[in-house]
Design an enzyme around this catalytic site. Structure first.
Site: not given
Ligand code: PAF
Length: 294
Positions: A38, A43, A156, A194
């Site tokens: 995801a 990323h 994070k 998320r």
């Protein structure tokens, strides 16, 4: 290996034999970026940072069942392999290891696991028992399988980064752990896989986490001290009103290694909250400057 365009090709490997062969073919230094897929712009920043530091980047994509509690979102966690591979190809990633569950845990769940120590039971570990035991176990396995020189993790997940650093040091893993600053939406929301669970009103409300961190950082910079920074952060987070309002799990001030809050100097402010069914976390470095004297 290069494609016709001259852009290096990405080798996608599903099992440990193919991974070992692909890894062996990489000359020079290797940086690993471990993910659960995801992939998003956060990323991509990790991939860029890794590519700047090492000759080759190796990405792992594995939704690790060991780090999800029985009532957590393992089944609904987004799985977007084709889109993830596109991102890896565009970033010039050399190898993507995308194993199935049995490839990582061939004998079922491992009996021997990494104990994250006392920090593993605090903050995220208190709300998600067993979480860091699952995270560190898979991180250690992926380090053994990929044999990197560097491993890049986002700030994070600050407690995860802190514990992985500690594990690398305490267990002599011989890999340099590199933290990469959090990427944010223009309104401050930290990027997270998320976030895609959030409804429109929840997305709007989710901004309260980063607003709390900003308020805390400003109060600290204004010389209001640890207590002043925390109360400014709490006030900015606000009280939950309405269905979409975030419900605070924790909002804490620590030292940069997640030990007790210092009286002055560098510190870390960390927040976790439920926004509807989605648990979000965020954190920021803050500097507790002494009050101005007149
Ligand atoms: O941060 C994550 O995505 C995961 O916790 C990690 C490090 C890939 C381990 O499963």
């Amino acid at each position: 290996m290069s494609g016709r365009s001259g852009i290096p090709m990405t080798t996608v490997v599903p099992d440990r034999q193919a991974l070992a062969a692909a890894r062996k073919s990489l000359p020079g230094s290797v940086a690993v970026v471990m993910t659960m897929g995801a992939l998003h712009a956060g990323h991509e920043t990790l991939l860029r940072a890794a590519a700047e530091r090492a000759d080759h980047v190796l990405v792992t994509i594995f939704v690790n069942p060991l780090q999800f509690g029985p009532n957590e979102d393992f089944d609904r966690y987004p799985r977007t392999l084709e889109a993830d591979l596109e991102i890896c190809r565009a970033a010039g990633v050399a190898v993507v290891f995308a194993p199935a569950r049995d490839e990582i845990y061939p004998g079922g769940e491992p009996m021997v696991r990494v104990d994250p120590g006392p920090l593993g039971g605090q903050l995220e570990g208190q709300s998600r028992p067993g979480f860091f035991n699952g995270v560190l176990t898979v991180v250690l396995k992926l380090i053994q399988l990929t044999r990197p020189d560097f491993a890049f993790f986002g700030e994070k997940d600050y407690q995860q980064l802190t514990l992985v650093r500690r594990m690398a040091r305490d267990l002599d893993l011989g890999v340099e752990i590199v933290g990469v600053p959090t990427v944010r939406e223009p309104d401050g929301l930290a990027l997270s896989s998320r976030n895609r669970y959030l409804s429109a009103p929840e997305r709007e409300a989710a901004v309260r986490l980063s607003a709390a961190l900003r308020a805390g950082a400003t109060a600290a910079a204004d010389g209001l001290g640890a207590a002043g920074a925390l109360s400014a952060a709490r006030a900015a987070f606000g009280t939950p009103v309405g269905v979409a309002a975030p419900k605070l799990d924790y909002l804490v001030l620590t030292d940069p290694d997640l030990g007790p809050a210092p009286d002055g100097g560098p510190a870390r402010l960390l927040v976790a909250a439920w926004v509807g069914q989605t648990r979000l976390i965020d954190n920021a470095a803050i500097d507790l400057v002494p009050p101005a004297t007149t």
